[in-house]
Write a protein that holds these residues in place. Structure first.
Motif, mmCIF file in Angstrom:
data_model
loop_
_atom_site.group_PDB
_atom_site.id
_atom_site.type_symbol
_atom_site.label_atom_id
_atom_site.label_comp_id
_atom_site.label_asym_id
_atom_site.label_seq_id
_atom_site.Cartn_x
_atom_site.Cartn_y
_atom_site.Cartn_z
ATOM 1 N N MET A 1 -10.098 0.719 12.134
ATOM 2 C CA MET A 1 -9.916 0.396 10.820
ATOM 3 C C MET A 1 -9.260 1.581 9.815
ATOM 4 O O MET A 1 -9.735 2.550 9.783
ATOM 5 C CB MET A 1 -11.035 -0.545 10.279
ATOM 6 C CG MET A 1 -11.337 -1.655 10.975
ATOM 7 S SD MET A 1 -10.200 -2.956 10.845
ATOM 8 C CE MET A 1 -10.091 -3.329 9.216
ATOM 9 N N PRO A 2 -8.533 1.142 8.827
ATOM 10 C CA PRO A 2 -7.957 2.392 8.139
ATOM 11 C C PRO A 2 -9.038 2.554 6.975
ATOM 12 O O PRO A 2 -9.699 1.818 6.507
ATOM 13 C CB PRO A 2 -6.714 1.753 7.524
ATOM 14 C CG PRO A 2 -6.762 0.284 7.566
ATOM 15 C CD PRO A 2 -7.575 -0.011 8.646
ATOM 16 N N THR A 3 -9.222 3.887 6.637
ATOM 17 C CA THR A 3 -10.120 4.270 5.439
ATOM 18 C C THR A 3 -9.286 5.456 4.834
ATOM 19 O O THR A 3 -8.249 6.067 5.181
ATOM 20 C CB THR A 3 -11.357 4.979 5.899
ATOM 21 O OG1 THR A 3 -11.326 6.230 6.595
ATOM 22 C CG2 THR A 3 -12.092 3.867 6.940
ATOM 23 N N PRO A 4 -9.487 5.639 3.640
ATOM 24 C CA PRO A 4 -8.809 6.652 2.751
ATOM 25 C C PRO A 4 -9.001 8.195 3.612
ATOM 26 O O PRO A 4 -8.000 8.939 3.457
ATOM 27 C CB PRO A 4 -9.544 6.685 1.572
ATOM 28 C CG PRO A 4 -10.177 5.655 1.236
ATOM 29 C CD PRO A 4 -10.664 4.928 2.669
ATOM 30 N N ARG A 115 -8.709 -1.124 2.421
ATOM 31 C CA ARG A 115 -9.802 -2.293 2.448
ATOM 32 C C ARG A 115 -9.333 -3.468 2.937
ATOM 33 O O ARG A 115 -9.887 -4.613 3.544
ATOM 34 C CB ARG A 115 -10.311 -2.512 1.231
ATOM 35 C CG ARG A 115 -11.437 -1.326 0.806
ATOM 36 C CD ARG A 115 -12.340 -1.780 -0.182
ATOM 37 N NE ARG A 115 -11.700 -2.423 -1.421
ATOM 38 C CZ ARG A 115 -11.607 -1.555 -2.583
ATOM 39 N NH1 ARG A 115 -11.981 -0.261 -2.397
ATOM 40 N NH2 ARG A 115 -10.962 -1.671 -3.466
ATOM 41 N N ALA A 116 -7.978 -3.777 2.709
ATOM 42 C CA ALA A 116 -7.140 -5.088 2.674
ATOM 43 C C ALA A 116 -6.982 -5.526 4.290
ATOM 44 O O ALA A 116 -6.739 -6.581 4.662
ATOM 45 C CB ALA A 116 -5.999 -5.164 1.957
ATOM 46 N N CYS A 117 -6.865 -4.175 5.214
ATOM 47 C CA CYS A 117 -6.595 -4.508 6.543
ATOM 48 C C CYS A 117 -7.786 -4.784 7.407
ATOM 49 O O CYS A 117 -8.866 -4.572 7.157
ATOM 50 C CB CYS A 117 -6.009 -3.201 6.970
ATOM 51 S SG CYS A 117 -4.496 -2.664 6.161
ATOM 52 N N ASN A 118 -7.488 -5.610 8.355
ATOM 53 C CA ASN A 118 -8.534 -5.845 9.584
ATOM 54 C C ASN A 118 -7.784 -5.660 10.732
ATOM 55 O O ASN A 118 -6.535 -5.115 10.789
ATOM 56 C CB ASN A 118 -8.929 -7.613 9.535
ATOM 57 C CG ASN A 118 -7.526 -8.378 9.814
ATOM 58 O OD1 ASN A 118 -6.765 -8.207 10.371
ATOM 59 N ND2 ASN A 118 -7.473 -9.204 8.781
ATOM 60 N N ALA A 119 -8.592 -5.865 11.982
ATOM 61 C CA ALA A 119 -8.021 -5.386 13.069
ATOM 62 C C ALA A 119 -6.565 -5.928 13.722
ATOM 63 O O ALA A 119 -6.097 -5.374 14.508
ATOM 64 C CB ALA A 119 -9.414 -5.950 14.259
ATOM 65 N N ASP A 120 -6.434 -6.948 12.981
ATOM 66 C CA ASP A 120 -5.187 -7.740 13.497
ATOM 67 C C ASP A 120 -3.902 -7.200 12.341
ATOM 68 O O ASP A 120 -2.729 -7.795 12.742
ATOM 69 C CB ASP A 120 -5.122 -9.319 13.517
ATOM 70 C CG ASP A 120 -6.139 -9.700 14.485
ATOM 71 O OD1 ASP A 120 -6.220 -9.036 15.434
ATOM 72 O OD2 ASP A 120 -6.972 -10.782 14.222
ATOM 73 N N THR A 121 -4.231 -6.516 11.383
ATOM 74 C CA THR A 121 -3.088 -6.309 10.392
ATOM 75 C C THR A 121 -2.152 -5.259 11.185
ATOM 76 O O THR A 121 -2.684 -4.080 11.450
ATOM 77 C CB THR A 121 -3.894 -5.646 9.025
ATOM 78 O OG1 THR A 121 -4.725 -6.469 8.552
ATOM 79 C CG2 THR A 121 -2.676 -5.449 8.036
ATOM 80 N N ASP A 122 -0.734 -5.728 10.990
ATOM 81 C CA ASP A 122 0.231 -4.767 11.372
ATOM 82 C C ASP A 122 0.606 -3.864 9.973
ATOM 83 O O ASP A 122 1.005 -2.729 9.982
ATOM 84 C CB ASP A 122 1.399 -5.568 11.709
ATOM 85 C CG ASP A 122 1.343 -5.826 13.215
ATOM 86 O OD1 ASP A 122 0.354 -5.506 13.888
ATOM 87 O OD2 ASP A 122 1.687 -7.198 13.293
ATOM 88 N N ILE A 123 0.770 -4.636 8.958
ATOM 89 C CA ILE A 123 1.234 -4.173 7.632
ATOM 90 C C ILE A 123 0.358 -4.817 6.321
ATOM 91 O O ILE A 123 0.309 -5.744 6.313
ATOM 92 C CB ILE A 123 2.839 -4.384 7.617
ATOM 93 C CG1 ILE A 123 3.700 -3.964 8.652
ATOM 94 C CG2 ILE A 123 3.416 -3.769 6.170
ATOM 95 C CD1 ILE A 123 5.033 -4.322 8.711
ATOM 96 N N LEU A 138 1.001 0.259 3.935
ATOM 97 C CA LEU A 138 0.204 0.786 4.880
ATOM 98 C C LEU A 138 0.556 0.010 6.269
ATOM 99 O O LEU A 138 0.212 -1.128 6.181
ATOM 100 C CB LEU A 138 -1.143 0.662 4.303
ATOM 101 C CG LEU A 138 -2.443 1.172 5.292
ATOM 102 C CD1 LEU A 138 -1.980 2.759 5.765
ATOM 103 C CD2 LEU A 138 -3.719 1.030 4.868
ATOM 104 N N LEU A 139 0.932 0.885 7.182
ATOM 105 C CA LEU A 139 1.209 0.336 8.505
ATOM 106 C C LEU A 139 0.337 0.864 9.684
ATOM 107 O O LEU A 139 0.123 1.974 9.712
ATOM 108 C CB LEU A 139 2.701 -0.046 8.491
ATOM 109 C CG LEU A 139 3.663 1.351 8.649
ATOM 110 C CD1 LEU A 139 3.524 1.916 9.879
ATOM 111 C CD2 LEU A 139 4.924 1.026 8.383
ATOM 112 N N ASN A 140 0.338 -0.153 10.581
ATOM 113 C CA ASN A 140 -0.363 0.254 11.846
ATOM 114 C C ASN A 140 0.928 0.732 12.997
ATOM 115 O O ASN A 140 1.969 0.009 12.911
ATOM 116 C CB ASN A 140 -1.108 -0.855 12.607
ATOM 117 C CG ASN A 140 -1.800 -0.307 13.631
ATOM 118 O OD1 ASN A 140 -1.238 0.071 14.670
ATOM 119 N ND2 ASN A 140 -3.256 -0.279 13.469
#
Length: 195
Positions: A1-4, A115-123, A138-140
């Protein structure tokens, strides 16, 4: 998961700036500082991992941080910068992007986008309450194959790529003015007078 702490952020300054008379937008002065300095001022308290995607004036941009150019010729737009960043930072799972002409970016942009991203988030894409802000994203890195296929087909419309991905929007309706971007000399002058 993304963090700052585990995201890398890239300021996109690689365009042709045709509506700005071809002048390199990031280096245009606003209130005695360049536009890119205003953007850096907004990002620096939020993350230490900032770099610049530029295709012109790289030496001047290098005074503000690490600079890299597009891998694809002929200015493919923001997607070209995103493509270059994914290749530049192969070990970064999450990379965020902001344009060089948004001097009032949210002071909590990095945290809120993460915070808005979860494991399935691409963008994750910022939303100002009325419109998405497709270059504030913010992209994976898992989207890289899809992005390369998209660019190879000659496509450049950023939102068309996003529709092929698992996209979430991030609500910034409490800060709608944070995404004012300055595309023309008239907009720049008007904004500067309001400071």
């Amino acid at each position: 998961m993304p963090t700052p702490d585990n995201t890398r952020w890239v300021i996109l300054a690689g365009g042709q700036a045709s509506r700005m008379g071809g002048n390199d937008k990031g280096l245009i002065p606003l209130a005695s500082r360049t536009l890119i300095e205003h953007v850096i001022d907004r990002l620096k308290p939020q993350t230490s991992a900032i770099s610049i995607n530029a295709n012109r004036n790289k030496e001047r941009y290098s005074h503000f941080g690490f600079v890299f150019g597009d891998n694809i010729q002929d200015y493919p737009g923001p997607l070209g910068g995103m493509h270059a960043a994914l290749h530049q930072y192969p070990d970064s799972e999450w990379i965020g992007f902001v344009p060089c002409d948004c001097p009032q970016l949210p002071v909590d942009l990095v945290a809120r986008m993460s915070r808005a991203c979860n494991a399935d988030t691409d963008i994750a894409v910022a939303h100002d309450g009325e419109h998405i802000q497709p270059v504030v994203t913010l992209l994976n890195r898992r989207i890289l194959p899809k992005l390369e296929q998209f660019l190879a087909a000659g496509d450049r419309k950023i939102i068309l790529l996003y529709r092929q991905c698992n996209m979430v929007t991030v609500d910034f309706s409490d800060q709608p003015d944070a995404f004012i971007n300055l595309n023309t000399p008239e907009e720049l002058e008007q904004f500067g007078q309001a400071l």
